[in-house]
Design an enzyme around this catalytic site. Sequence first.
Site, mmCIF file in Angstrom:
data_model
loop_
_atom_site.group_PDB
_atom_site.id
_atom_site.type_symbol
_atom_site.label_atom_id
_atom_site.label_comp_id
_atom_site.label_asym_id
_atom_site.label_seq_id
_atom_site.Cartn_x
_atom_site.Cartn_y
_atom_site.Cartn_z
ATOM 1 N N ASP A 24 -18.177 7.787 0.750
ATOM 2 C CA ASP A 24 -19.109 6.657 0.683
ATOM 3 C C ASP A 24 -18.631 5.631 -0.346
ATOM 4 O OD1 ASP A 24 -20.143 7.950 2.697
ATOM 5 O OD2 ASP A 24 -22.009 8.166 1.675
ATOM 6 N N GLU A 72 -21.417 5.828 4.929
ATOM 7 C CA GLU A 72 -22.663 6.078 5.440
ATOM 8 C C GLU A 72 -23.057 4.715 6.049
ATOM 9 O OE1 GLU A 72 -25.382 6.817 2.249
ATOM 10 O OE2 GLU A 72 -27.303 6.696 3.702
ATOM 11 N N LYS A 129 -21.034 8.649 9.170
ATOM 12 C CA LYS A 129 -22.307 9.167 9.288
ATOM 13 C C LYS A 129 -23.418 8.688 8.959
ATOM 14 C CE LYS A 129 -21.750 10.460 4.045
ATOM 15 N NZ LYS A 129 -22.857 9.884 3.749
ATOM 16 N N VAL A 157 -19.586 8.613 -4.327
ATOM 17 C CA VAL A 157 -20.689 8.074 -4.624
ATOM 18 C C VAL A 157 -21.885 8.278 -3.512
ATOM 19 C CG1 VAL A 157 -19.504 6.523 -6.245
ATOM 20 C CG2 VAL A 157 -20.200 5.645 -4.044
ATOM 21 N N THR A 158 -22.788 8.691 -4.223
ATOM 22 C CA THR A 158 -23.632 8.953 -5.456
ATOM 23 C C THR A 158 -23.489 10.231 -5.739
ATOM 24 O OG1 THR A 158 -25.703 8.651 -4.933
ATOM 25 C CG2 THR A 158 -24.510 6.541 -5.864
ATOM 26 N N CYS A 162 -25.221 11.319 -1.953
ATOM 27 C CA CYS A 162 -24.297 12.071 -0.679
ATOM 28 C C CYS A 162 -23.286 12.837 -1.181
ATOM 29 C CB CYS A 162 -23.617 10.761 -0.140
ATOM 30 S SG CYS A 162 -24.779 9.724 0.820
HETATM 31 C C1 C5J Z 1 -24.827 7.596 -1.042
HETATM 32 C C2 C5J Z 1 -26.991 6.509 -1.342
HETATM 33 N N1 C5J Z 1 -23.837 7.449 -0.407
HETATM 34 N N2 C5J Z 1 -27.184 6.905 -2.503
HETATM 35 N N3 C5J Z 1 -26.141 7.037 -0.545
HETATM 36 O O1 C5J Z 1 -25.174 8.344 -2.080
HETATM 37 O O2 C5J Z 1 -28.170 6.347 -0.606
#
Ligand code: C5J
Length: 230
Positions: A24, A72, A129, A157-158, A162
């Site tokens: 992500d 994401e 995803k 991240v983060t 994720c």
């Molecule tokens: C991810 C989020 N990629 N923090 N998404 O960690 O909402």
Amino acid sequence: MITVQAEPHPYVFDAARVALLCIDFQRDFVEAGGFGESLGNDVSRLRSTIEPTRAVLSAFRERGLTVIHTREGHRPDLTDLFPAKRDRGNPTLRIGDEGPMGRLLVRGSAGHDIVPELAPQPGEVLLDKPGKGSFYATDLETILRARGITHLVVTGVTTEVCVQSTVREANDRGFESLVLSDCTGSYFPEFHASALAMFAAQGGIVGWVGTSADLLSALDRSPVQTENVR
Ligand code: C5J
């Protein structure tokens, strides 16, 4: 076999059975005007992850090793977005709403793209995803098993969202993960630190934690046989 200094003990892998997971690294999380900022976060906190990840990505590419990127996001009609996810965060600007980089966390929007510094190259796996974990509602496990992958080097991240979900899902499926502390990041430094500590605690209950420098020096010390490596 390649051995990397890590916590709680050295991480050992076969280059033919490892994949680099870049989770992500999307403009929506890392750049101003995206989803992360819409939630009130200071997105500049994630920028330090880009340069070390770029170096690891280059090392994997030079050796012809497997690279997988995730994003994401949701379908433009949001049919794959549960209210349990939509209704969190900033009530005035939600997933699917129009932001400065297009609709937040929607596939096809500029914000959904991976940052240019880490953009996927042809031949690398790009996986969309809808959830936080990379295994949920995706064919990641099939792709890994089809390639005989057993070990994952994890960036992204983060850290506590994720990355953490993915590493836990990976452990339940029998994959061995090395999470790179400088290639993962959070809007909350304390969450980053505690997520990493949790992975490696109790003898590595979820996985290993190391640094990009230690991984790169281990790769440099061990010439990779490129047969069987994609
Ligand atoms: C991810 C989020 N990629 N923090 N998404 O960690 O909402």
